[in-house]
Design a protein around this motif. Structure first.
Motif, PDB file in Angstrom:
ATOM      1  N   ARG A 133       0.855  -1.188   0.000  1.00 57.74           N
ATOM      2  CA  ARG A 133       0.000   0.000   0.000  1.00 57.74           C
ATOM      3  C   ARG A 133       0.894   1.241   0.000  1.00 57.74           C
ATOM      4  O   ARG A 133       1.755   1.384   0.874  1.00 57.74           O
ATOM      5  N   VAL A 134       0.646   2.126  -0.961  1.00 55.50           N
ATOM      6  CA  VAL A 134       1.491   3.303  -1.143  1.00 55.50           C
ATOM      7  C   VAL A 134       0.682   4.550  -0.831  1.00 55.50           C
ATOM      8  O   VAL A 134      -0.396   4.767  -1.415  1.00 55.50           O
ATOM      9  N   HIS A 135       1.199   5.371   0.055  1.00 57.39           N
ATOM     10  CA  HIS A 135       0.488   6.542   0.544  1.00 57.39           C
ATOM     11  C   HIS A 135       1.249   7.825   0.224  1.00 57.39           C
ATOM     12  O   HIS A 135       2.483   7.829   0.133  1.00 57.39           O
ATOM     13  N   ALA A 136       0.513   8.898   0.072  1.00 56.12           N
ATOM     14  CA  ALA A 136       1.112  10.228  -0.004  1.00 56.12           C
ATOM     15  C   ALA A 136       1.364  10.735   1.411  1.00 56.12           C
ATOM     16  O   ALA A 136       0.775  10.238   2.377  1.00 56.12           O
ATOM     17  N   CYS A 137       2.240  11.724   1.537  1.00 54.24           N
ATOM     18  CA  CYS A 137       2.477  12.404   2.810  1.00 54.24           C
ATOM     19  C   CYS A 137       1.946  13.824   2.708  1.00 54.24           C
ATOM     20  O   CYS A 137       2.373  14.583   1.824  1.00 54.24           O
ATOM     21  N   SER A 138       1.068  14.208   3.603  1.00 56.01           N
ATOM     22  CA  SER A 138       0.543  15.576   3.525  1.00 56.01           C
ATOM     23  C   SER A 138       1.597  16.608   3.893  1.00 56.01           C
ATOM     24  O   SER A 138       1.448  17.784   3.540  1.00 56.01           O
ATOM     25  N   VAL A 139       2.692  16.190   4.543  1.00 54.02           N
ATOM     26  CA  VAL A 139       3.762  17.139   4.865  1.00 54.02           C
ATOM     27  C   VAL A 139       4.362  17.742   3.599  1.00 54.02           C
ATOM     28  O   VAL A 139       4.949  18.826   3.631  1.00 54.02           O
ATOM     29  N   ALA A 140       4.213  17.052   2.471  1.00 54.22           N
ATOM     30  CA  ALA A 140       4.688  17.592   1.197  1.00 54.22           C
ATOM     31  C   ALA A 140       4.012  18.917   0.870  1.00 54.22           C
ATOM     32  O   ALA A 140       4.558  19.732   0.126  1.00 54.22           O
ATOM     33  N   LEU A 141       2.834  19.122   1.434  1.00 54.05           N
ATOM     34  CA  LEU A 141       2.037  20.327   1.162  1.00 54.05           C
ATOM     35  C   LEU A 141       2.093  21.305   2.324  1.00 54.05           C
ATOM     36  O   LEU A 141       1.204  22.139   2.478  1.00 54.05           O
ATOM     37  N   ARG A 142       3.163  21.230   3.112  1.00 49.45           N
ATOM     38  CA  ARG A 142       3.255  22.023   4.342  1.00 49.45           C
ATOM     39  C   ARG A 142       3.311  23.522   4.081  1.00 49.45           C
ATOM     40  O   ARG A 142       2.991  24.310   4.980  1.00 49.45           O
ATOM     41  N   HIS A 143       3.716  23.938   2.895  1.00 45.85           N
ATOM     42  CA  HIS A 143       3.829  25.362   2.598  1.00 45.85           C
ATOM     43  C   HIS A 143       2.668  25.877   1.749  1.00 45.85           C
ATOM     44  O   HIS A 143       2.771  26.929   1.127  1.00 45.85           O
ATOM     45  N   VAL A 189       3.799   1.938   2.868  1.00 45.89           N
ATOM     46  CA  VAL A 189       4.887   2.880   2.621  1.00 45.89           C
ATOM     47  C   VAL A 189       4.292   4.243   2.290  1.00 45.89           C
ATOM     48  O   VAL A 189       3.198   4.345   1.740  1.00 45.89           O
ATOM     49  N   SER A 190       5.033   5.289   2.648  1.00 45.56           N
ATOM     50  CA  SER A 190       4.637   6.656   2.313  1.00 45.56           C
ATOM     51  C   SER A 190       5.754   7.311   1.522  1.00 45.56           C
ATOM     52  O   SER A 190       6.938   7.132   1.833  1.00 45.56           O
ATOM     53  N   GLN A 211      -7.110  15.300  -4.197  1.00 47.22           N
ATOM     54  CA  GLN A 211      -5.839  15.087  -4.887  1.00 47.22           C
ATOM     55  C   GLN A 211      -5.263  13.706  -4.601  1.00 47.22           C
ATOM     56  O   GLN A 211      -4.723  13.045  -5.503  1.00 47.22           O
ATOM     57  N   VAL A 212      -5.351  13.263  -3.366  1.00 42.03           N
ATOM     58  CA  VAL A 212      -4.813  11.949  -3.004  1.00 42.03           C
ATOM     59  C   VAL A 212      -5.592  10.838  -3.701  1.00 42.03           C
ATOM     60  O   VAL A 212      -5.009   9.904  -4.271  1.00 42.03           O
ATOM     61  N   LEU A 213      -6.912  10.934  -3.669  1.00 41.80           N
ATOM     62  CA  LEU A 213      -7.730   9.930  -4.333  1.00 41.80           C
ATOM     63  C   LEU A 213      -7.548   9.984  -5.839  1.00 41.80           C
ATOM     64  O   LEU A 213      -7.453   8.953  -6.515  1.00 41.80           O
ATOM     65  N   GLY A 214      -7.483  11.194  -6.383  1.00 42.46           N
ATOM     66  CA  GLY A 214      -7.330  11.348  -7.829  1.00 42.46           C
ATOM     67  C   GLY A 214      -6.010  10.819  -8.346  1.00 42.46           C
ATOM     68  O   GLY A 214      -5.918  10.357  -9.490  1.00 42.46           O
ATOM     69  N   ALA A 215      -4.977  10.883  -7.505  1.00 45.54           N
ATOM     70  CA  ALA A 215      -3.661  10.385  -7.917  1.00 45.54           C
ATOM     71  C   ALA A 215      -3.560   8.866  -7.820  1.00 45.54           C
ATOM     72  O   ALA A 215      -2.606   8.278  -8.333  1.00 45.54           O
ATOM     73  N   GLY A 216      -4.517   8.233  -7.158  1.00 45.99           N
ATOM     74  CA  GLY A 216      -4.515   6.777  -7.051  1.00 45.99           C
ATOM     75  C   GLY A 216      -3.760   6.215  -5.862  1.00 45.99           C
ATOM     76  O   GLY A 216      -3.470   5.011  -5.815  1.00 45.99           O
ATOM     77  N   PHE A 217      -3.451   7.063  -4.873  1.00 50.10           N
ATOM     78  CA  PHE A 217      -2.790   6.559  -3.679  1.00 50.10           C
ATOM     79  C   PHE A 217      -3.751   5.710  -2.850  1.00 50.10           C
ATOM     80  O   PHE A 217      -4.974   5.872  -2.911  1.00 50.10           O
ATOM     81  N   ASP A 218      -3.178   4.829  -2.039  1.00 49.22           N
ATOM     82  CA  ASP A 218      -3.984   4.000  -1.139  1.00 49.22           C
ATOM     83  C   ASP A 218      -4.418   4.761   0.104  1.00 49.22           C
ATOM     84  O   ASP A 218      -5.324   4.314   0.814  1.00 49.22           O
ATOM     85  N   GLY A 219      -3.784   5.885   0.372  1.00 55.12           N
ATOM     86  CA  GLY A 219      -4.136   6.684   1.541  1.00 55.12           C
ATOM     87  C   GLY A 219      -3.215   7.870   1.663  1.00 55.12           C
ATOM     88  O   GLY A 219      -2.397   8.143   0.772  1.00 55.12           O
ATOM     89  N   VAL A 220      -3.332   8.561   2.787  1.00 58.69           N
ATOM     90  CA  VAL A 220      -2.495   9.726   3.039  1.00 58.69           C
ATOM     91  C   VAL A 220      -2.023   9.704   4.487  1.00 58.69           C
ATOM     92  O   VAL A 220      -2.811   9.523   5.418  1.00 58.69           O
TER      93      VAL A 220
END
Length: 266
Positions: A2-12, A237-238, A23-32
């Protein structure tokens, strides 16, 4: 896997809960994986969304082993993790490297980690201690010693592959020793060992900080083709991205991971 995005990437950015979920769902990630400042700000709006990604972990911060640590603060963070229905809370094992921590500070960090772990266990949450420089989990021997010293059923590891390598170990060779404690993994890369300083917290969380050396997962010094083959099939994994164009880069890395996992399964 399972591959997840990290919301910290959008910290700024000033992203909303709705936009993050879309955005997370649209990109096809399994979660955030939700960053604690985002979790605090977005909790109500996130709970109201009709469709939202899975949240495998909340990435939090506590001043463990220092006079600033308080049980109330820890209790609030554990409660926030439970509110997000995340099964794991990521924490750092203090703010001192294993080789420079005196016995009193070392014992204080372990004491506070056990306090938080007891709270988490009452909520069905596990503490994922991150392998990270400047902490008691800054090398493979130090990390394994920490796990043996803590010996708590609610404590495991968030294995940051880059930082395991930074600490002097071959990540693939280290995985069997880390496997009994593995709860989650962070994947990121860098162009060379001489650029590891880019991830120093004071730099990476500064909007004007250097990003020199940060690169997409498969363009850096680590062999992620081999690393992915070595990871457990059921791993969480994230993608921890700190550079520009966060969603575009994470989405591209996700596509390349999916390609490689498909070849691994074939």
């Amino acid at each position: 896997m399972r591959v997840h995005a990290c919301s910290v990437a959008l910290r700024h950015t000033s992203i909303s809960a709705q936009d993050l979920a879309r955005q997370v769902l649209g990109a096809g990630f399994d979660g955030v994986e939700i960053w604690a400042p985002h979790a605090e700000r977005m909790a109500d709006d996130w709970a109201a969304l009709p469709l939202r990604p899975n949240v495998p972990m909340l990435s939090g911060y506590l001043p463990l082993g220092t006079p600033a640590f308080s049980r109330d603060q820890a209790r609030r963070l554990v409660a926030l993790t439970a509110r997000w229905k995340a099964p794991r809370l990521r924490l750092f094992a203090g703010g001192l490297g294993s080789g420079s921590t005196g016995i009193d500070d070392h014992c204080a960090i372990l004491r506070d980690l056990r306090v938080v772990a007891d709270m988490a266990q009452n909520h069905g949450i596990r503490i994922a201690i991150e392998t990270h420089p400047g902490t008691l989990a800054d090398s493979l021997p130090a990390t394994l010693a920490l796990m043996h010293q803590l010996d708590h059923p609610a404590i495991g590891l968030n294995v940051d592959i880059l930082h395991v390598w930074e600490g002097g170990a071959d990540p693939i060779a280290a995985l069997p020793a880390l496997a009994p404690y593995l709860l989650h993994l962070h994947l990121k890369s860098v162009t060379g060992r001489d650029r590891l300083g880019v991830f120093a917290p004071d730099n990476i969380h500064d909007p004007q900080g250097s990003r020199d050396g940060i690169c997409p997962l498969f363009d850096g010094v680590l062999d992620y083709d081999a690393i992915l083959r070595a990871l457990p099939d059921d791993a969480d994994v994230s993608l921890e991205w700190f550079g520009p164009a966060p969603m575009a880069v994470m989405r591209a890395d996700l596509a390349r991971i999916r390609q490689r996992l498909a070849r691994k399964a074939a």
